[in-house]
Each structure stands twice: as C-alpha cells, then as structure tokens.
Enzyme design. Structure first.
Site, short mmCIF file in Angstrom:
data_model
loop_
_atom_site.label_atom_id
_atom_site.label_comp_id
_atom_site.label_asym_id
_atom_site.label_seq_id
_atom_site.Cartn_x
_atom_site.Cartn_y
_atom_site.Cartn_z
N HIS A 90 0.82 -1.21 0.00
CA HIS A 90 0.00 0.00 0.00
C HIS A 90 0.85 1.26 0.00
O HIS A 90 0.44 2.30 -0.51
CB HIS A 90 -0.97 0.00 1.19
CG HIS A 90 -2.12 -0.92 0.99
ND1 HIS A 90 -3.36 -0.73 1.55
CD2 HIS A 90 -2.25 -2.06 0.25
CE1 HIS A 90 -4.18 -1.70 1.19
NE2 HIS A 90 -3.52 -2.53 0.41
N HIS A 253 -1.46 -12.47 -2.27
CA HIS A 253 -2.50 -13.20 -1.54
C HIS A 253 -2.13 -14.66 -1.27
O HIS A 253 -2.97 -15.43 -0.79
CB HIS A 253 -3.84 -13.06 -2.28
CG HIS A 253 -4.37 -11.65 -2.25
ND1 HIS A 253 -5.45 -11.23 -2.95
CD2 HIS A 253 -3.93 -10.56 -1.55
CE1 HIS A 253 -5.66 -9.93 -2.72
NE2 HIS A 253 -4.74 -9.52 -1.88
C1 HEM Z 1 -5.05 -8.31 2.08
C2 HEM Z 1 -7.51 -6.48 -1.64
C3 HEM Z 1 -3.54 -6.77 -4.38
C4 HEM Z 1 -1.03 -8.29 -0.57
C5 HEM Z 1 -6.04 -7.76 1.31
C6 HEM Z 1 -7.35 -7.44 1.78
C7 HEM Z 1 -8.04 -6.93 0.74
C8 HEM Z 1 -7.16 -6.92 -0.39
C9 HEM Z 1 -9.46 -6.46 0.76
C10 HEM Z 1 -7.83 -7.66 3.18
C11 HEM Z 1 -7.36 -6.55 4.11
C12 HEM Z 1 -7.79 -6.84 5.52
O1 HEM Z 1 -8.99 -6.86 5.74
O2 HEM Z 1 -6.90 -7.04 6.37
C13 HEM Z 1 -6.65 -6.44 -2.72
C14 HEM Z 1 -7.03 -6.03 -4.04
C15 HEM Z 1 -5.92 -6.11 -4.82
C16 HEM Z 1 -4.84 -6.59 -3.98
C17 HEM Z 1 -8.41 -5.57 -4.46
C18 HEM Z 1 -5.77 -5.80 -6.27
C19 HEM Z 1 -6.68 -6.03 -7.19
C20 HEM Z 1 -2.52 -7.13 -3.56
C21 HEM Z 1 -1.12 -7.11 -3.94
C22 HEM Z 1 -0.41 -7.53 -2.85
C23 HEM Z 1 -1.37 -7.81 -1.81
C24 HEM Z 1 -0.58 -6.68 -5.30
C25 HEM Z 1 1.07 -7.70 -2.68
C26 HEM Z 1 1.90 -7.95 -3.64
C27 HEM Z 1 -1.94 -8.53 0.44
C28 HEM Z 1 -1.60 -9.19 1.69
C29 HEM Z 1 -2.76 -9.20 2.44
C30 HEM Z 1 -3.78 -8.55 1.65
C31 HEM Z 1 -0.26 -9.78 2.07
C32 HEM Z 1 -2.95 -9.83 3.83
C33 HEM Z 1 -2.72 -8.83 4.91
C34 HEM Z 1 -2.86 -9.45 6.28
O3 HEM Z 1 -2.83 -10.67 6.42
O4 HEM Z 1 -2.98 -8.68 7.23
N1 HEM Z 1 -5.93 -7.42 -0.02
N2 HEM Z 1 -5.34 -6.79 -2.73
N3 HEM Z 1 -2.62 -7.53 -2.27
N4 HEM Z 1 -3.25 -8.18 0.45
FE1 HEM Z 1 -4.31 -7.55 -1.16
#
Ligand code: HEM
Length: 668
Positions: A90, A253
């Site tokens: 982010h 993810h």
């Molecule tokens: C978590 C959306 C792309 C890494 C999340 C969450 C959402 C989300 C809604 C949950 C947040 C929460 O409630 O804690 C998206 C969308 C993306 C996207 C819409 C693009 C279309 C990415 C990218 C990465 C990433 C490019 C890294 C390269 C992560 C990680 C988590 C996460 C590691 C888990 C965080 C945790 O466990 O606290 N994402 N994401 N995401 N996202 Fe994404």
C-alpha cells in the site's frame, strides 16, 4: 462540487464503510492539508538522499520482530509478515505513471491524506513494531526504506523468492505531496474524479482512498468480469502489464488473511475487542490459502481447482467461498483473474509452474517498490538489481570525454546563422537567418519532461527523438531542428544527441542574453523512447493556471523559476507551425524581460477559442493562455512583476532555472 460534498462522496460512495467511525478525523486531517495547499512542493531531485551501504543487519532485526507477537496487536498465525507485506504494497502502490506521483519514497503513508484512506485501515498498527528498528538506525534508515525492506524480509522469511532492494528513499516531513492523490479540493482542481469508483488517469485507482480497485467489484457490485477491467485499467496506470498484475495479486494473496469479523465494528469484547480474531479492516473475512504464512502457488491452484460461489461474509460484504472446501475465501477481484481471457492463462501457468511465479513475482515486486526511485544510479545498498531493469531507463555509457565541446559550440554557432534546407529559419533583427530560438525550444522540450516526482524524463537519453514524444503536438517540426543540427552530430562521432541538444540551447541562450551558463557534457542516447516520461502532463489539465502550477511542481521548479523560463526565446516560425497567429516578440534572438512587460502592460484579447490564444490589441503580438495564466497565480504574478522591473533578477533566475532543468536528470 463543493469540497465537503466531494469529500463525503469520495469516502462514502461505492466501497466498504470500514472507516465510517473515522470520518471526523479524516475531515480534520484533510482540511488541515487544504490550508497548506500553497506549500505543496515536490522535493528536488538534487536534494540529498539517504541510504546505507549494507542492509544485512537491518534485515536481521526485522526478521526477529516479525514472529514476536505483541499483545497490543497480536499477529495472525503468530507472524506479522503478511500484514507487513500489505503495508509495503500500500505504501508503494499509490504510484501512478501519469505524473510520477505516489510511491513509498517519502513514506507519506504515515500522514494524511494517505494514512486516512480506507484501504490503509489499521496499517498504523503494522508500523508500530517497526519503530524500534527505525530508532536503532536513526537517520541512516528512512521509513520509506524500512517499510519496503520489511516487505522484502517478510516475503523471503516465509519462503518466498529472494528479492532485490533499491535503498535510498528520503522521508517526507508531512503528507502534502500526496494531497494531489486526494481526497482534497486540490486534487479536484488538478484531476477530478466524476464518479468515485470510476476514476480515470491521471488518477491511479478507480476509487480515491483505495490503492487500486474495489475488492468487492466495480462500485461494490460483485461482477468479476467488470472487476477484471477495473484491475487492468488501474494496474496499467501503475505501469504494470497483465503478467506483472497477476503475479503481484496472487503472490501477495499467497499470504495472510482479510479481516471483517463482524458487521458492526468494533467486533468482540473485553481485552480482545477489535483485535486478533476480532479485527475489522476491510470487512471481508478469511484467508486465500491453507498456508497463509508460507510462499507457494496455492492461491492460483485454488482459483482454478475449486468452484467459487458468492456468499455474504461475516463482515457484511459479498465474498466468494469454495463449494468443495468451505473456510477459504476469494474476493471478487481475485475471481476476476479467472474470468478474463488474458489473465486466465497466466493463472494457469502460475498454478502449474512455481518457478515461473517466483521469477514473475520478484521482478514485479522490484518494479512495484522501486519505480518511484527513478534510475538505478539512485539506488543504495547491497541488494540493488544489476544490471538495472528496463523500467529504470538504463542508458548506455556516455562517450563525451572524447568530445571537444568548444569545437562543438563553434560549429553550432555557425549553423545557427546559416539557412538550412531542413527548416525555414526565423529572422533576427538584422534580417539574417536565425535558428537560435528553435534550439532553445528543442532543448526546453527535451529537458522539461523531467519529473522530480519519480526522477523520470529529462533530456538525458534524448527520448524526444522517438515516439511518443516525437509526436506530441508541441514537438512538431523539432525533428527538423535536429536535421539542422545533424552536421554537428556527424562531425563528432562520440557526441550524443542529448549533449548536442542541450549544447545547442545553451549556445543560443549565451548568444541571445549573454548569460554565464555552465555546460556539462556526459549525456548519452537511449535506444528507444519507451521508458521516458509517459505523458504530456498539460493534456490532463483543463485550467491553464493549474497546469502551470502543477508543471512547475512536477519539474521541481519554484514559481519564480517557472516564470523565468516562460520568457525563453520562442521561434516565431515554430509558433506559426503550431497554428498560433503570432509570437510574443518580434525579435526571437534576444533574451530580455520584455515578455513580462508585455504581459503586464498590453491589453490582451482572446483571438481563437480553439488555440486559446490572446492578441495584444495595440501591437498584434501573441500570447497563449498559459502565458496569461501566470497572472492568475499570486506567486507567479509576483514573479512577473518583479522581473518586469528588474532585468538582472530575471537573468539570474533564468540562469539558475535553466541550469537546474538541463541537469536535473543526471544522477551518476
Ligand atoms: C489483504 C484487496 C492486491 C497483498 C487484502 C485485503 C483486501 C485486499 C481487501 C484484506 C485486508 C484486511 O482486511 O486485512 C486487494 C485487491 C488487490 C490486492 C483488491 C488488487 C486487485 C494485492 C497485492 C499484494 C497484496 C498486489 C502484494 C503484492 C496482500 C496481503 C494481504 C492482503 C499480504 C494480507 C494482509 C494481512 O494478512 O494482514 N488485499 N489486494 N494484495 N493483500 Fe491484497
């Protein structure tokens, strides 16, 4: 739209209402920022930047804290790694190619407006465990470097591919540089988003306050096909192609979980209210894989193996569940990847080929986190990618040591006054053929692509020879100016076009204004124009005053410097070719403060709606709306008035602004 209305539309529309309780805080932060609009200025490329020679010790310290769960904010699965990856993503993902703004350099995610974006909910909790590391290394380690490096360590420590790191980010003192990202009235003026959820370039995300797209689908509707279109559009604005996009989303993810334990936060009660299993962040709930602290391609496998159906999650949002294996989750934006003809083959490839995923992810991650750092020469540390990636616009080594620039200068001067078949010259006061104003225009057009936001553009590389710049409306006929200069290029075999273009502008200015300009050779030529500045910024802005303010900001010029450069000699012939009815001066071979006097003293009337040109009633001279708009910005107007009175002050300001701009893109 009034700011207050816009603000609520921006935050309230379409997406998850995760941050509703924080509306008041957000508003205060944004209003505070607005009061400071006048001070928004992007730091200059030449400002000192930090960085360390080796990051090994820092990485060891980071690795230790990742698995040291604290009761104040317990780590999911005993590992802060996934949370930290989201922080790094982010922080970096705000980058947009349109004007090079955003990105983790500056670490403005710590301040409003970015800190208040609903997508950044709870990320203050991810920064807390990092404070001790920041304290330990002090000024040697910026927050920007620490956040990105922590993302790297998290990925590697959970079994991910080994990653490169470009260190040397400099922290911003506040969030002002992110005000143009919104929500703010300044962003509204600069680039408004008609329907929040469908924002377009130059904005990066579809929804202001989100990093890229609404996870639930376009405007909150769980339509996976529409979501794929949104993803392609917004990741494209970040400079990512399909392969990079799919690798990043699925690689990201592979880790962690979404948080949305209940419908009306705070969830739970007692000591664990709102944290641990009761955390509410996005309002979605669950993990993408069964091994959320282990790197693998299970995300892709799960996507193509199971049948996914929509369900209402405990946090009150639509998410997707595997029919065969309840407990796992996907977002509409994840399902998008299997409902798009170009994304699907990539998902299939990564589901079956772990090595391909490793490579695609590590390359894309480096691009994601380093894009705003500019050329590789700015990267510090022992983990810098070598050879540099294409997005870093690597240039061949300059051969300028072999060039006698005094001789080059002599030849340019001769050519400046000799009629060439390539292009009709201007005439100087004596009626002689004169190309000097053309040379200044060429050098300015070449160098003014420089952006201090992401250190891209500039004349080094001479990308003006190639598309897209070659075809920008203002660059019409500048290839012919290069034809006029071609005999010089032929004569000196090690002379680069980039040095020649700057040297020609320099020779013309010395001739026209007797300036004491310093010329420094050493530029080299790119082999194509693909990685130079990607857009003609002016096209984005409808209001010429805003365009002037923003161009000055992005180039790293003060209002005074920008105004001084506006009085550069302009070729009357070129202005005619561009379709203007005339020029501001009858004598393009003289650099003087006449421009400012005319601007203030003549009675300017609009002559053509199409070209936005103004004619002086008494003299038939011509100015553009960008010229007249200098009088609309208070700081710029003050500079116009000052230079009209004081030619020495103008010459000084012009000299330093020109030297800055011609050299701003050189980092080696
Ligand atoms: C978590 C959306 C792309 C890494 C999340 C969450 C959402 C989300 C809604 C949950 C947040 C929460 O409630 O804690 C998206 C969308 C993306 C996207 C819409 C693009 C279309 C990415 C990218 C990465 C990433 C490019 C890294 C390269 C992560 C990680 C988590 C996460 C590691 C888990 C965080 C945790 O466990 O606290 N994402 N994401 N995401 N996202 Fe994404």
């Amino acid at each position: 739209m009034h700011y207050r209305q816009f603000f609520f539309a921006a935050v309230g529309a379409a997406h998850v209402s995760a941050l509703c309780p924080h509306f008041a805080a957000q508003r205060t932060a944004a209003e505070h920022i607005l009061q400071q609009k006048q001070h928004i200025r992007v730091a200059r490329a030449t400002d000192d930047y930090s960085g360390m020679d080796s990051y090994g010790d820092v990485m060891t310290d980071i690795a230790a804290l990742l698995t040291d769960s604290q009761s104040s904010w317990p780590a999911d699965f005993g590992n802060y790694g996934p949370f930290m990856i989201r922080l790094a993503w982010h922080c970096s993902g705000s980058y947009r190619t349109s004007d090079g703004r955003g990105g983790c350099a500056g670490a403005r995610i710590r301040f409003g407006p970015e800190a208040d974006w609903e997508d950044n909910a709870n990320l203050d909790q991810a920064r807390k465990p990092l404070e001790s590391v920041k304290e330990k290394y002090g000024d040697d380690l910026s927050w920007g470097d620490l956040i990105v490096l922590t993302g790297n360590v998290a990925i590697e420590s959970m079994g991910g591919p080994s990653l490169n790191f470009c260190g040397g980010r400099v922290d911003a003192e506040d969030g002002l540089e992110s005000v143009p990202l919104g929500p703010s009235t300044y962003q509204e003026e600069l680039a408004s988003c008609e329907v929040n959820g469908q924002c377009e370039a130059p904005l990066g995300p579809t929804t202001i306050g989100l990093i890229y797209v609404n996870p639930e689908g376009p405007m909150g509707i769980p339509d996976s096909v529409g979501s794929a279109a949104d993803i392609r559009s917004s990741f494209g604005r970040m400079g990512m192609n399909d392969r990079e996009t799919v690798a990043l989303i699925g690689g990201g993810h592979a880790f962690g979980k979404a948080h949305g334990a209940c419908k009306s936060p705070p969830c739970g009660s007692g000591a664990m209210e709102g944290k641990g299993p009761n955390t509410f962040t996005s309002g979605f709930e669950g993990a993408w894989t069964n091994n959320p602290t282990k790197w693998d391609n299970a995300y892709f496998n799960n996507l193509v193996t199971y049948n996914w159906t929509k369900v209402d999650g405990p946090g009150g949002h639509v998410q997707w569940e595997a029919e065969e294996l309840p407990g796992l989750m996907m977002l509409t934006s994840d399902i998008a990847l299997i409902n798009d003809e170009y994304y699907l083959p990539l998902v299939m490839e990564f589901a079956t080929d772990q090595d391909a995923l490793d490579k695609a992810f590590s390359d894309a991650w480096y691009k994601l986190t380093s894009r705003d750092m500019g050329p590789a020469a700015r990267c510090k540390g022992d983990k810098v990618l070598y050879p540099p990636a294409l997005f870093q616009n690597p240039l061949p080594k300059s051969q300028s040591d072999n060039v006698d620039f005094e001789e080059v200068n002599k030849m340019i001067k001769e050519i400046m006054y000799t009629e060439s078949n390539a292009l009709r010259p201007d005439r100087n006061a004596k009626g002689e053929p004169y190309y000097g104003a053309y040379f200044v225009t060429l050098a300015y057009q070449c160098a003014s692509t420089f952006r201090t936001t992401d250190y891209s553009g500039g004349c080094n590389g001479a990308s003006i020879r190639f598309q897209p710049q070659k075809f920008w409306p203002r660059n019409i006929d500048l290839d012919k100016v290069m034809d006029v200069l071609r005999p010089v290029e032929k004569q000196f075999k090690d002379l680069s076009w980039a040095d020649l273009i700057v040297a020609a502008g320099h020779a013309a200015l010395v001739d026209a204004g007797g300036l004491d300009l310093q010329f420094k050779g050493g530029r080299s030529d790119a082999i194509n124009g693909d990685y130079a500045a990607t857009s003609e910024l002016r096209d984005y802005y409808l209001n010429p005053m805003i365009a002037n303010e923003d161009n000055a900001n992005v180039m790293g010029l003060t209002a005074e410097e920008f105004v001084a450069l506006a009085a550069r000699p302009r070729s009357a012939s070129h202005e005619h070719t561009l379709g203007y009815v005339g020029s501001y001066t009858g004598n393009p071979s003289v650099l003087s403060n006449e421009y400012f006097q005319l601007l203030l003293n003549e009675d300017w009337v609009l002559v053509s709606d199409l070209e936005n040109g103004y004619k002086a009633k008494s003299k038939g001279l011509y100015m553009e709306d960008y010229d007249l708009a200098l009088l609309d910005d208070p700081d710029m107007k003050a500079a116009v008035e000052k230079f009209a009175m004081d030619e020495d002050a103008f010459m000084q300001a012009f000299t330093s602004a020109w030297e800055y701009l011609m050299n701003a893109d050189r980092f080696a």
